[in-house]
Motif scaffolding. Structure first.
Motif, PDB file in Angstrom:
ATOM      1  N   LEU A  53       0.816  -1.209   0.000  1.00  0.00           N
ATOM      2  CA  LEU A  53       0.000   0.000   0.000  1.00  0.00           C
ATOM      3  C   LEU A  53       0.855   1.267   0.000  1.00  0.00           C
ATOM      4  O   LEU A  53       0.465   2.280  -0.582  1.00  0.00           O
ATOM      5  CB  LEU A  53      -0.941   0.006   1.206  1.00  0.00           C
ATOM      6  CG  LEU A  53      -2.061  -1.028   1.168  1.00  0.00           C
ATOM      7  CD1 LEU A  53      -2.866  -0.989   2.450  1.00  0.00           C
ATOM      8  CD2 LEU A  53      -2.952  -0.824  -0.049  1.00  0.00           C
ATOM      9  N   ALA A  54       2.019   1.218   0.639  1.00  0.00           N
ATOM     10  CA  ALA A  54       2.902   2.386   0.649  1.00  0.00           C
ATOM     11  C   ALA A  54       3.508   2.637  -0.725  1.00  0.00           C
ATOM     12  O   ALA A  54       3.682   3.787  -1.132  1.00  0.00           O
ATOM     13  CB  ALA A  54       4.006   2.208   1.682  1.00  0.00           C
ATOM     14  N   ILE A  70      -2.071  -7.729  -3.014  1.00  0.00           N
ATOM     15  CA  ILE A  70      -2.314  -8.258  -1.670  1.00  0.00           C
ATOM     16  C   ILE A  70      -2.904  -9.664  -1.759  1.00  0.00           C
ATOM     17  O   ILE A  70      -2.533 -10.559  -0.984  1.00  0.00           O
ATOM     18  CB  ILE A  70      -3.217  -7.303  -0.873  1.00  0.00           C
ATOM     19  CG1 ILE A  70      -2.475  -5.994  -0.620  1.00  0.00           C
ATOM     20  CG2 ILE A  70      -3.667  -7.931   0.441  1.00  0.00           C
ATOM     21  CD1 ILE A  70      -3.331  -4.886  -0.063  1.00  0.00           C
ATOM     22  N   LEU A  71      -3.799  -9.879  -2.716  1.00  0.00           N
ATOM     23  CA  LEU A  71      -4.355 -11.215  -2.921  1.00  0.00           C
ATOM     24  C   LEU A  71      -3.258 -12.193  -3.337  1.00  0.00           C
ATOM     25  O   LEU A  71      -3.221 -13.338  -2.865  1.00  0.00           O
ATOM     26  CB  LEU A  71      -5.468 -11.160  -3.969  1.00  0.00           C
ATOM     27  CG  LEU A  71      -6.237 -12.450  -4.212  1.00  0.00           C
ATOM     28  CD1 LEU A  71      -6.985 -12.859  -2.949  1.00  0.00           C
ATOM     29  CD2 LEU A  71      -7.204 -12.275  -5.365  1.00  0.00           C
ATOM     30  N   ALA A  72      -2.355 -11.746  -4.201  1.00  0.00           N
ATOM     31  CA  ALA A  72      -1.227 -12.590  -4.607  1.00  0.00           C
ATOM     32  C   ALA A  72      -0.302 -12.850  -3.423  1.00  0.00           C
ATOM     33  O   ALA A  72       0.286 -13.931  -3.306  1.00  0.00           O
ATOM     34  CB  ALA A  72      -0.461 -11.927  -5.747  1.00  0.00           C
ATOM     35  N   LEU A  73      -0.162 -11.881  -2.527  1.00  0.00           N
ATOM     36  CA  LEU A  73       0.650 -12.059  -1.317  1.00  0.00           C
ATOM     37  C   LEU A  73       0.061 -13.165  -0.451  1.00  0.00           C
ATOM     38  O   LEU A  73       0.790 -14.022   0.062  1.00  0.00           O
ATOM     39  CB  LEU A  73       0.738 -10.748  -0.541  1.00  0.00           C
ATOM     40  CG  LEU A  73       1.493 -10.768   0.781  1.00  0.00           C
ATOM     41  CD1 LEU A  73       2.974 -11.023   0.540  1.00  0.00           C
ATOM     42  CD2 LEU A  73       1.294  -9.456   1.518  1.00  0.00           C
ATOM     43  N   VAL A  74      -1.247 -13.169  -0.285  1.00  0.00           N
ATOM     44  CA  VAL A  74      -1.904 -14.235   0.488  1.00  0.00           C
ATOM     45  C   VAL A  74      -1.666 -15.583  -0.181  1.00  0.00           C
ATOM     46  O   VAL A  74      -1.349 -16.579   0.488  1.00  0.00           O
ATOM     47  CB  VAL A  74      -3.412 -13.940   0.649  1.00  0.00           C
ATOM     48  CG1 VAL A  74      -4.143 -15.127   1.244  1.00  0.00           C
ATOM     49  CG2 VAL A  74      -3.622 -12.707   1.492  1.00  0.00           C
ATOM     50  N   GLY A  75      -1.793 -15.626  -1.506  1.00  0.00           N
ATOM     51  CA  GLY A  75      -1.546 -16.874  -2.232  1.00  0.00           C
ATOM     52  C   GLY A  75      -0.113 -17.349  -2.078  1.00  0.00           C
ATOM     53  O   GLY A  75       0.143 -18.545  -1.893  1.00  0.00           O
ATOM     54  N   ALA A  76       0.843 -16.423  -2.142  1.00  0.00           N
ATOM     55  CA  ALA A  76       2.247 -16.795  -1.975  1.00  0.00           C
ATOM     56  C   ALA A  76       2.515 -17.310  -0.564  1.00  0.00           C
ATOM     57  O   ALA A  76       3.281 -18.255  -0.377  1.00  0.00           O
ATOM     58  CB  ALA A  76       3.147 -15.600  -2.280  1.00  0.00           C
ATOM     59  N   LEU A  77       1.864 -16.712   0.433  1.00  0.00           N
ATOM     60  CA  LEU A  77       2.034 -17.189   1.807  1.00  0.00           C
ATOM     61  C   LEU A  77       1.476 -18.597   1.979  1.00  0.00           C
ATOM     62  O   LEU A  77       2.067 -19.423   2.679  1.00  0.00           O
ATOM     63  CB  LEU A  77       1.367 -16.227   2.788  1.00  0.00           C
ATOM     64  CG  LEU A  77       2.113 -14.933   3.061  1.00  0.00           C
ATOM     65  CD1 LEU A  77       1.254 -13.988   3.878  1.00  0.00           C
ATOM     66  CD2 LEU A  77       3.418 -15.212   3.764  1.00  0.00           C
TER      67      LEU A  77
END
Length: 172
Positions: free
Chosen positions: A38-39, A128-135
């Motif tokens: 977001l930053a 952010i959705l891709a970040l959740v998927g990567a996690l």
């Protein structure tokens, strides 16, 4: 009295491998990664371009940082004058490890987003959705016995290297 068979459950004390999905580390990485995205929504793209163009250098810088910093920390801690510097260096090292891991996960998420939906790679929500998927993918890979440790180490090393490359580029 008689003799009664009492079934013993062998699994009630067994801990087994801990999952990263339910632990606080997953939440912390998600929050810090979301703040980073977001930053600066372009950060993931810059990290991915560093990884694509200079992936070996990112690994080398990260490995050098992971090895040289504890040595410098010990050398500073030996002297009384350098002890406050060693404490500050230790805190900076721990922060670099955390931010490096998050940077590695963000770069991995951006890579996956660029592969699956290249038209939406610029949007912060999709990142952010891709970040959740990567996690989730990393948590699944970390459950594998030897591969999990290697994947976690590689994400930290490459993430620290990418973070150093990004900071050095911003300093110029």
């Amino acid at each position: 009295g008689g003799v009664e068979a009492e079934p013993k459950r062998w699994f009630h004390r067994w801990q087994g491998p801990r999952s990263d999905v339910a632990g606080p580390s997953w939440f912390i990485v998600l929050v810090i990664g979301t703040i980073m995205i977001l930053a600066s929504p372009a950060l993931g793209g810059r990290l991915l371009s560093h990884l694509r163009t200079r992936g070996g250098a990112a690994f080398g810088f990260g490995l050098l940082c992971l090895v040289a910093t504890p040595i410098a920390l010990v050398l500073c801690a030996i002297t009384i004058i350098g002890l406050p510097l060693a404490v500050v260096l230790l805190l900076a090292y721990l922060l670099a490890l955390l931010l490096g891991y998050v940077s590695g996960v963000v770069a991995l998420a951006q890579w996956g987003l660029a592969r699956l939906a290249p038209a939406r790679a610029g949007g912060a929500g999709w990142q952010i959705l891709a970040l959740v998927g990567a996690l989730v993918v990393l948590a699944a890979l970390r459950q594998l016995p030897l591969v999990g440790a290697l994947v976690g180490f590689a994400v930290i090393v490459i993430g620290v290297g990418l973070l150093l490359m990004e900071v050095s580029q911003l300093m110029r």
